[in-house]
Design an enzyme around this catalytic site. Structure first.
Site, mmCIF file in Angstrom:
data_model
loop_
_atom_site.group_PDB
_atom_site.id
_atom_site.type_symbol
_atom_site.label_atom_id
_atom_site.label_comp_id
_atom_site.label_asym_id
_atom_site.label_seq_id
_atom_site.Cartn_x
_atom_site.Cartn_y
_atom_site.Cartn_z
ATOM 1 N N ASP A 29 -9.328 -7.173 7.831
ATOM 2 C CA ASP A 29 -8.300 -8.117 8.112
ATOM 3 C C ASP A 29 -8.810 -9.616 7.793
ATOM 4 O OD1 ASP A 29 -5.789 -9.523 8.528
ATOM 5 O OD2 ASP A 29 -5.586 -8.709 10.518
ATOM 6 N N PHE B 109 -3.554 -17.826 13.441
ATOM 7 C CA PHE B 109 -4.162 -16.714 13.558
ATOM 8 C C PHE B 109 -4.990 -16.247 12.287
ATOM 9 C CE2 PHE B 109 -0.672 -16.317 16.498
ATOM 10 C CZ PHE B 109 -0.990 -15.945 17.794
ATOM 11 N N HIS C 207 -7.707 -3.775 4.143
ATOM 12 C CA HIS C 207 -6.973 -4.775 4.646
ATOM 13 C C HIS C 207 -7.479 -6.462 4.466
ATOM 14 C CE1 HIS C 207 -3.807 -6.030 8.121
ATOM 15 N NE2 HIS C 207 -4.324 -7.228 7.596
ATOM 16 N N ASN D 28 -4.325 -12.085 15.357
ATOM 17 C CA ASN D 28 -3.280 -11.490 15.651
ATOM 18 C C ASN D 28 -3.548 -10.070 14.859
ATOM 19 O OD1 ASN D 28 -0.725 -10.644 16.412
ATOM 20 N ND2 ASN D 28 0.342 -11.905 14.682
HETATM 21 O O1 DOR Z 1 -4.732 -12.791 12.411
HETATM 22 C C1 DOR Z 1 -4.238 -12.676 11.376
HETATM 23 N N1 DOR Z 1 -4.095 -13.374 10.435
HETATM 24 N N2 DOR Z 1 -3.265 -11.771 11.637
HETATM 25 C C2 DOR Z 1 -2.438 -11.407 10.840
HETATM 26 O O2 DOR Z 1 -1.824 -10.244 10.645
HETATM 27 C C3 DOR Z 1 -2.215 -12.195 9.605
HETATM 28 C C4 DOR Z 1 -3.387 -12.934 9.218
HETATM 29 C C5 DOR Z 1 -3.363 -13.927 8.082
HETATM 30 O O3 DOR Z 1 -2.553 -13.762 7.202
HETATM 31 O O4 DOR Z 1 -3.922 -15.154 8.535
#
Ligand code: DOR
Length: 430
Positions: free
Chosen positions: A306, A324, A61, A279
């Site tokens: 992430d 986010f 991810h 997020n």
């Molecule tokens: O914090 C996040 N950033 N959560 C996500 O689901 C998307 C990601 C982003 O693409 O920046």
């Protein structure tokens, strides 16, 4: 050219292996794993005494941002960040511009990765056209183009019928559907976890239930369709309860947790540092403990960063306005070692399984083991090496990490991809 890794503690959970061995790499393949291998004449010898030798770590991810957001990250910089962080392969999310919802964008990502990447890149296709959550993408075309999964990550799929259809179509191609579990209405433009800290700080909260209602919905849809559901960034105790219950009912589900949801709490938001805005949001200690326990128990299959880089100017704004996301590729390993392995909450075997055999199986990709004959993707970690995180040293273009200045132990010291040494002592080899 051959590489001989001498005298390391070889941990290969796919084969239940944890012992001191030499690893011989010839060409692109693992040639042998034995107690004492004599170096072939042309071999580069890497001494690994006191170090952990693992199959190449896979991060399923990651946001590489290319095409479209090259000011945040590119395939060149993101894969260098991965190599520096000990990762030999990454799967990249579809929220690019254009969105990765067509075979041509997937072909572009694969070609760029071939030309400019230093680790393996596996594209994830969008689940819905334009990530709008209204109509499923051309899943057959995406499968033929070589995606390893489907996801609208970053955006919830609010329409349950669209999610149902995605699970049904993806099943025909044996692709997992990665769900970003968030009810956008319940999240209500919140900025951080809804609870005591949000009240103290006066910031709008996102309730745990905004994640949990979607986890529950998607588990029901997975049970109904028989599709392969993968839950992205599980972050609450309630999600863990739902996941365990579904597993007990033999629902086909896998799940990931990020190093930040496994190791950091919402108390960090007190700094108003926008790199803590992520997020799903950072959660209180009880949720963090529950997610970490689920990882150790095997209910959460994989650790995925992430990695969400943003340009400095995007994040250098009031908390309300910041996007986010936090970067994670270059701190994932030492954060997990420092916060989970060294305190005894997770074993090396569990962590390495979650970073190797499990994601390889979920994505159905090469690697995940050091079995002779397999691809020579290897990560070497020095469990004793302690360093302070400095975001200015990152290969990533994103500096949005709340770990800047923190001392962490257990850094990767070598990354080998397909028999090629791409990182040594934290430096990417060009
Ligand atoms: O914090 C996040 N950033 N959560 C996500 O689901 C998307 C990601 C982003 O693409 O920046």
């Amino acid at each position: 050219m051959a590489i001989l890794i001498k005298g390391g503690r070889v941990i290969d959970p796919a084969r239940n292996l944890d012992e001191q061995l030499d690893v011989l790499i010839e060409g692109e393949k693992i040639a042998a794993l034995e107690a004492d291998i004599e170096a072939p004449a042309d071999a580069q010898v890497i001494p690994a005494g006191g170090r952990i030798v693992a199959p190449g770590l896979i991060d399923m991810h990651v946001h590489l941002r290319e095409p479209g957001y090259e000011q945040k990250e590119t395939i060149a910089t993101g894969t260098r960040a991965a190599a520096a962080g000990g990762f030999t392969a990454v799967a990249c999310m579809a929220n690019t511009n254009p969105v990765a919802d067509s075979a041509s964008v997937i072909a572009f990502i694969k070609e760029k990765a071939r030309q400019e990447g230093v680790v393996r890149v596996y594209p994830i296709g969008a689940l819905s056209k334009g990530l709008e959550g209204k109509e499923i993408a051309e899943i057959g075309d995406l499968a033929a183009a070589g995606v390893v999964a489907l996801s609208d990550d970053g955006h919830p799929v609010m329409n349950a019928l669209v999610m149902r259809h995605a699970l049904e179509y993806a099943k025909m191609f044996n692709l997992p559907v990665i769900s970003h579990c968030e009810d956008a209405d319940l999240a209500n433009d919140g900025l951080m976890h809804e609870g005591l800290m949000a009240t103290i700080l006066g910031l709008r909260g996102i309730p745990a239930a905004a994640e949990e209602v979607m986890v529950a919905r998607d588990l029901l849809l997975a049970a109904m369709t028989g599709g392969r559901l993968h839950l992205a960034h599980v972050s609450t105790a309630g999600s863990v309860r739902l996941l365990k219950e579904a597993r007990a009912r033999k629902v086909q589900v896998t799940a990931e947790a990020t190093p930040h949801h496994l190791c950091l709490t919402d108390e960090l938001v007190q700094s108003y540092d926008t790199s803590t805005k992520v997020n799903p949001p950072l959660r209180p200690a009880a949720d963090v403990a529950s997610v970490a326990a689920a990882l150790a128990a095997g209910d959460i299959d994989t650790i995925a960063s992430d990695h969400a880089p943003h340009a400095d100017e995007d994040k250098d704004v009031e908390y309300d306005y910041a996007p986010f996301g936090m970067v994670g590729l270059e701190t994932a390993v030492p954060l997990v070692v420092t916060e989970l392995i060294l305190p005894g909450k997770l074993t090396w075997q569990q962590a390495i399984k979650a970073w190797t055999a499990n994601p390889a199986q979920i994505l159905n990709v090469a690697g995940g083991t050091l079995a002779p004959g397999g691809v020579a993707d290897v990560t070497i970690i020095d469990p004793e090496l302690e360093k302070e995180v400095n975001v200015n040293d990152f290969y990533s273009l994103g500096h949005n990490s709340p770990l800047h200045g923190r001392k962490l132990k257990g850094w990767p010291v070598a990354t080998i991809v397909g028999g090629r040494l791409v990182m040594a002592d934290g430096k990417v080899i060009e």
